[in-house]
Write an enzyme that holds these catalytic residues in place. Structure first.
Site, mmCIF file in Angstrom:
data_model
loop_
_atom_site.group_PDB
_atom_site.id
_atom_site.type_symbol
_atom_site.label_atom_id
_atom_site.label_comp_id
_atom_site.label_asym_id
_atom_site.label_seq_id
_atom_site.Cartn_x
_atom_site.Cartn_y
_atom_site.Cartn_z
ATOM 1 C CG ASP A 148 -1.993 -1.065 1.148
ATOM 2 O OD1 ASP A 148 -2.392 -1.418 0.034
ATOM 3 O OD2 ASP A 148 -2.431 -1.529 2.209
ATOM 4 C CG ASP A 182 -6.723 -1.489 -1.554
ATOM 5 O OD1 ASP A 182 -7.061 -2.668 -1.760
ATOM 6 O OD2 ASP A 182 -5.784 -1.169 -0.806
#
Length: 232
Positions: A148, A182
């Site tokens: 991430d 995401d």
């Protein structure tokens, strides 16, 4: 020729491929170019902040890693089959695009789980990950960590001291750190809920019809069995 080139199936495949490629390019650039927890300030409200997580989207974790990865794989298969059937049935363009984005987003994080632990050395605060021969990485298959990097602390402040309980605490509005996959999932889910409730309602309706059909068949079989017993 042009119709076939820009058919819904072709566009769906192109969307999935494009999102997967962009997602992996960003992740590989971050993983092989930054230390774990290193942060690059882009603006006051946008940072490239490298973290890894073993959980779901936006770093959430509440189930076993292996179970989560297997669930992701199963979800991608189900979504892929459903998308194929919707294309065959002539679903609306927007619905096909949203499902393709959802499929690609789920698939992007699966790649991390399946492959990253096999082909990368570990990322730490003192060492940048390197490519290694397959199998010499930091984790077994299914146990790779998801990369991430997008961090948007839109409001980063301290709450006023006069506020009960939380007075003086550090407050960040929108603290999750996420990746391109995401965001693809989130955008597609929001669009589906806003613009394609009719199609989503059709999923539950078809399930109810199927259940009713099974119950009807069961009742008919029971009635036939009773009639047979009376005849005997």
């Amino acid at each position: 020729m042009i119709g076939k080139l820009f058919s819904k199936g072709s566009v769906a495949c192109l969307i999935v491929l494009l999102i997967l490629v962009i997602d992996q390019i960003i992740k590989i650039e971050v993983k092989t170019g930054m230390f774990l927890h290193e942060s690059i300030r882009v603006t006051d409200w946008f940072f490239i902040y490298f973290i890894e997580n073993e959980g779901m989207a936006y770093g959430m974790t509440f189930i076993n890693k292996l179970v989560l990865t297997l669930f992701r794989v199963l979800a991608v298969i189900v979504i892929g089959i459903y998308l194929y059937r919707q294309i065959r049935k002539g679903a609306r363009w927007g619905y096909v695009v949203c499902l393709s984005m959802l499929l690609a987003g789920a698939g992007g994080n699966i790649i991390d789980c399946l492959c990253y632990g096999q082909v990368f050395s570990a990322s730490t605060n003192d060492a940048i990950a390197q490519f290694v021969p397959w199998g010499d990485g930091y984790a077994p298959v299914f146990y790779g960590k998801v990369v991430d990097m997008f961090y948007f602390p839109i409001i980063d402040t301290y709450l006023p001291d006069w506020l009960p309980i939380w007075g003086g605490d550090h407050f960040i509005f929108f603290s999750p750190i996420f990746n391109f996959a995401d965001s693809s999932i989130s955008v597609s889910v929001v669009a589906l809920l806003l613009f394609f409730r009719r199609e989503l309602g059709g999923i539950s309706a078809s399930k109810e019809e199927k259940k009713e059909g099974e119950e009807s068949v069961g009742n008919e079989d029971g009635e036939k069995s009773e009639e047979t017993q009376l005849q005997e």
